[in-house]
Write a protein that holds these residues in place. Structure first.
Motif, PDB file in Angstrom:
ATOM      1  N   ASP A 185      13.750  22.342  53.559  1.00  0.00           N
ATOM      2  CA  ASP A 185      13.983  21.185  52.695  1.00  0.00           C
ATOM      3  C   ASP A 185      12.678  20.821  51.979  1.00  0.00           C
ATOM      4  OD1 ASP A 185      15.602  18.887  51.740  1.00  0.00           O
ATOM      5  OD2 ASP A 185      14.338  17.710  53.075  1.00  0.00           O
ATOM      6  N   THR A 186      12.263  19.564  52.006  1.00  0.00           N
ATOM      7  CA  THR A 186      11.019  19.179  51.335  1.00  0.00           C
ATOM      8  C   THR A 186       9.814  19.836  51.995  1.00  0.00           C
ATOM      9  OG1 THR A 186      11.109  17.145  52.638  1.00  0.00           O
ATOM     10  CG2 THR A 186      11.783  16.997  50.337  1.00  0.00           C
ATOM     11  N   GLY A 187       9.927  20.232  53.268  1.00  0.00           N
ATOM     12  CA  GLY A 187       8.858  20.990  53.900  1.00  0.00           C
ATOM     13  C   GLY A 187       8.638  22.319  53.217  1.00  0.00           C
ATOM     14  N   ALA A 188       9.723  22.931  52.717  1.00  0.00           N
ATOM     15  CA  ALA A 188       9.613  24.178  51.963  1.00  0.00           C
ATOM     16  C   ALA A 188       8.893  23.940  50.642  1.00  0.00           C
ATOM     17  CB  ALA A 188      11.000  24.769  51.715  1.00  0.00           C
ATOM     18  N   LEU A 189       9.248  22.868  49.953  1.00  0.00           N
ATOM     19  CA  LEU A 189       8.605  22.563  48.672  1.00  0.00           C
ATOM     20  C   LEU A 189       7.126  22.261  48.885  1.00  0.00           C
ATOM     21  CD1 LEU A 189       9.281  22.199  45.652  1.00  0.00           C
ATOM     22  CD2 LEU A 189       9.616  19.765  46.123  1.00  0.00           C
ATOM     23  N   TRP A 190       6.814  21.508  49.940  1.00  0.00           N
ATOM     24  CA  TRP A 190       5.424  21.185  50.238  1.00  0.00           C
ATOM     25  C   TRP A 190       4.626  22.452  50.543  1.00  0.00           C
ATOM     26  CZ3 TRP A 190       2.034  21.734  54.299  1.00  0.00           C
ATOM     27  CH2 TRP A 190       0.857  20.971  54.226  1.00  0.00           C
ATOM     28  N   ALA A 191       5.199  23.346  51.346  1.00  0.00           N
ATOM     29  CA  ALA A 191       4.516  24.589  51.691  1.00  0.00           C
ATOM     30  C   ALA A 191       4.257  25.437  50.452  1.00  0.00           C
ATOM     31  CB  ALA A 191       5.338  25.375  52.705  1.00  0.00           C
ATOM     32  N   ALA A 192       5.237  25.490  49.545  1.00  0.00           N
ATOM     33  CA  ALA A 192       5.045  26.242  48.304  1.00  0.00           C
ATOM     34  C   ALA A 192       3.938  25.624  47.464  1.00  0.00           C
ATOM     35  CB  ALA A 192       6.352  26.281  47.516  1.00  0.00           C
ATOM     36  N   GLY A 193       3.869  24.291  47.444  1.00  0.00           N
ATOM     37  CA  GLY A 193       2.808  23.621  46.703  1.00  0.00           C
ATOM     38  C   GLY A 193       1.439  23.898  47.288  1.00  0.00           C
ATOM     39  N   LEU A 194       1.350  23.924  48.617  1.00  0.00           N
ATOM     40  CA  LEU A 194       0.073  24.228  49.253  1.00  0.00           C
ATOM     41  C   LEU A 194      -0.371  25.645  48.917  1.00  0.00           C
ATOM     42  CD1 LEU A 194      -2.167  23.314  51.221  1.00  0.00           C
ATOM     43  CD2 LEU A 194      -0.806  24.315  53.071  1.00  0.00           C
ATOM     44  N   ALA A 195       0.575  26.612  48.984  1.00  0.00           N
ATOM     45  CA  ALA A 195       0.240  28.000  48.663  1.00  0.00           C
ATOM     46  C   ALA A 195      -0.177  28.146  47.204  1.00  0.00           C
ATOM     47  CB  ALA A 195       1.429  28.903  48.972  1.00  0.00           C
ATOM     48  N   ALA A 196       0.419  27.351  46.318  1.00  0.00           N
ATOM     49  CA  ALA A 196       0.079  27.426  44.894  1.00  0.00           C
ATOM     50  C   ALA A 196      -1.303  26.841  44.612  1.00  0.00           C
ATOM     51  CB  ALA A 196       1.133  26.693  44.072  1.00  0.00           C
ATOM     52  N   GLU A 197      -1.666  25.780  45.339  1.00  0.00           N
ATOM     53  CA  GLU A 197      -2.937  25.099  45.074  1.00  0.00           C
ATOM     54  C   GLU A 197      -4.094  25.687  45.869  1.00  0.00           C
ATOM     55  OE1 GLU A 197      -2.511  20.828  45.492  1.00  0.00           O
ATOM     56  OE2 GLU A 197      -2.172  20.741  43.333  1.00  0.00           O
ATOM     57  N   ASP A 198      -3.856  26.061  47.107  1.00  0.00           N
ATOM     58  CA  ASP A 198      -4.896  26.616  47.967  1.00  0.00           C
ATOM     59  C   ASP A 198      -4.244  27.493  49.027  1.00  0.00           C
ATOM     60  OD1 ASP A 198      -7.077  27.258  49.481  1.00  0.00           O
ATOM     61  OD2 ASP A 198      -7.422  25.244  50.287  1.00  0.00           O
ATOM     62  N   GLY A 199      -4.113  28.769  48.709  1.00  0.00           N
ATOM     63  CA  GLY A 199      -3.433  29.689  49.605  1.00  0.00           C
ATOM     64  C   GLY A 199      -4.323  30.295  50.666  1.00  0.00           C
ATOM     65  N   THR A 200      -5.507  29.740  50.869  1.00  0.00           N
ATOM     66  CA  THR A 200      -6.435  30.280  51.861  1.00  0.00           C
ATOM     67  C   THR A 200      -5.785  30.347  53.242  1.00  0.00           C
ATOM     68  OG1 THR A 200      -8.283  29.290  50.648  1.00  0.00           O
ATOM     69  CG2 THR A 200      -8.718  30.032  52.897  1.00  0.00           C
ATOM     70  N   GLY A 201      -5.790  31.517  53.839  1.00  0.00           N
ATOM     71  CA  GLY A 201      -5.259  31.684  55.186  1.00  0.00           C
ATOM     72  C   GLY A 201      -3.762  31.849  55.256  1.00  0.00           C
ATOM     73  N   ILE A 202      -3.059  31.772  54.123  1.00  0.00           N
ATOM     74  CA  ILE A 202      -1.601  31.911  54.103  1.00  0.00           C
ATOM     75  C   ILE A 202      -1.251  33.337  53.685  1.00  0.00           C
ATOM     76  CG2 ILE A 202       0.569  31.091  53.107  1.00  0.00           C
ATOM     77  CD1 ILE A 202      -0.859  28.432  52.514  1.00  0.00           C
ATOM     78  N   ASP A 203      -0.529  34.051  54.525  1.00  0.00           N
ATOM     79  CA  ASP A 203      -0.165  35.439  54.222  1.00  0.00           C
ATOM     80  C   ASP A 203       1.267  35.582  53.720  1.00  0.00           C
ATOM     81  OD1 ASP A 203      -2.678  36.646  55.125  1.00  0.00           O
ATOM     82  OD2 ASP A 203      -2.041  36.019  57.121  1.00  0.00           O
ATOM     83  N   GLY A 204       2.073  34.540  53.854  1.00  0.00           N
ATOM     84  CA  GLY A 204       3.457  34.606  53.400  1.00  0.00           C
ATOM     85  C   GLY A 204       4.127  33.260  53.566  1.00  0.00           C
ATOM     86  N   LEU A 205       5.262  33.097  52.889  1.00  0.00           N
ATOM     87  CA  LEU A 205       6.052  31.873  52.962  1.00  0.00           C
ATOM     88  C   LEU A 205       7.498  32.212  53.277  1.00  0.00           C
ATOM     89  CD1 LEU A 205       4.927  29.960  49.701  1.00  0.00           C
ATOM     90  CD2 LEU A 205       4.200  29.453  52.045  1.00  0.00           C
ATOM     91  N   VAL A 206       8.128  31.396  54.118  1.00  0.00           N
ATOM     92  CA  VAL A 206       9.571  31.427  54.300  1.00  0.00           C
ATOM     93  C   VAL A 206      10.070  30.041  53.919  1.00  0.00           C
ATOM     94  CG1 VAL A 206      11.477  31.667  55.932  1.00  0.00           C
ATOM     95  CG2 VAL A 206       9.441  33.124  56.171  1.00  0.00           C
ATOM     96  N   LEU A 207      10.940  29.976  52.924  1.00  0.00           N
ATOM     97  CA  LEU A 207      11.403  28.698  52.380  1.00  0.00           C
ATOM     98  C   LEU A 207      12.911  28.585  52.589  1.00  0.00           C
ATOM     99  CD1 LEU A 207       9.405  28.807  49.018  1.00  0.00           C
ATOM    100  CD2 LEU A 207       8.654  27.939  51.254  1.00  0.00           C
TER     101      LEU A 207
END
Length: 256
Positions: A95-117
């Motif tokens: 839900d909004t946690g998915a949108l927030w995670a995508a926003g974090l990866a877009a702005e600062d993806g340091t340490g993020i290797d993938g997203l599941v939304l």
């Protein structure tokens, strides 16, 4: 597990004893939820060898959630239970946690290797706050999970009728997300109809959108939660192997 009052803020589930962790998964809840809502999902992914954490709802306190996520992503990998495990380190948002995670990866993806939304918010809206039974129906078709939410006093009823926090959709620019993305979306999601998110996924650099037949909004906790978890594990295994396929169908015949 760390808690504030009776509400878990950060929950964790470790891989089976004697198995080295295969990666780290950080779950970001959606509107009205808290970390322990994802216990069933966390235990299932952990059983496959991944170290799983769940953080607080960013719609309540974004700064707190960001600090929790960054702490996990920035820790030195460790085989010790209670510590962040190795790469791949993947954010799983609902839900909004998915949108927030995508926003974090877009702005600062340091340490993020993938997203599941899962259940990424799209064009759907709730016209007026539904009663609690109606909200449960929007969230999940799984009777076990409905009962779990119904008996959980920490779940904030009426939250699905609240709008997506201002600026989150603008921040989640698909062209700025540089990691592989798996989308899980219920084909019968009335809160966020699939047609409203396909364009967003199509604009990503590396993406796979999986539509779950008959599924509603919470793809991770719906009746098909086993299928969703298995799909997530296959995605994690592909990341471990360099994003390539981990299986190849040599022959398909007959009726399944």
């Amino acid at each position: 597990m760390t808690a504030v009052g009776a509400v878990p803020v950060v929950a964790s589930w470790s891989e089976p004893e004697g198995i080295r962790p295969r990666g780290t998964v950080v779950v970001v809840p959606g509107r009205g939820e808290h970390a322990a809502v994802y216990e069933r999902f966390g235990r299932r992914i952990a059983a496959d060898g991944y170290r799983v954490w769940a953080v607080s709802d960013p719609a309540v306190d974004e700064e707190r959630t960001c600090a929790q996520v960054r702490d996990l992503l920035d820790r030195t990998p460790s085989d010790e239970p209670g510590e962040a495990g190795p790469a791949p380190r993947v954010l799983v948002g609902s839900d909004t946690g998915a949108l927030w995670a995508a926003g974090l990866a877009a702005e600062d993806g340091t340490g993020i290797d993938g997203l599941v939304l899962a259940g990424l918010p799209g064009a759907g809206v709730v016209t007026g706050p539904p009663d609690w039974d109606g909200e449960l129906a929007l969230r999940t078709s799984c009777p076990t999970h409905r009962a779990r939410l119904d008996g959980d006093g920490a779940v904030r009823r009426g939250s699905l009728a609240r709008p997506v926090p201002a600026g989150w959709a603008d921040r989640a620019r698909p062209g700025a997300v540089g990691v592989p993305v798996l989308g899980l979306h219920g084909a019968a999601d009335a809160l966020s109809p699939p047609a409203g998110v396909r364009g967003w996924y199509a604009a990503l650099h590396q993406a796979e959108l999986v539509s779950i037949t008959g599924g509603v909004h919470d793809a991770l906790n719906d009746q098909t939660h086993r299928t969703a978890a298995a799909t997530v594990v296959l995605f994690l295994e592909r990341l471990r192997g360099g994003a390539g396929p981990v299986t190849h169908t040599e022959l398909r015949g007959g009726a399944l």
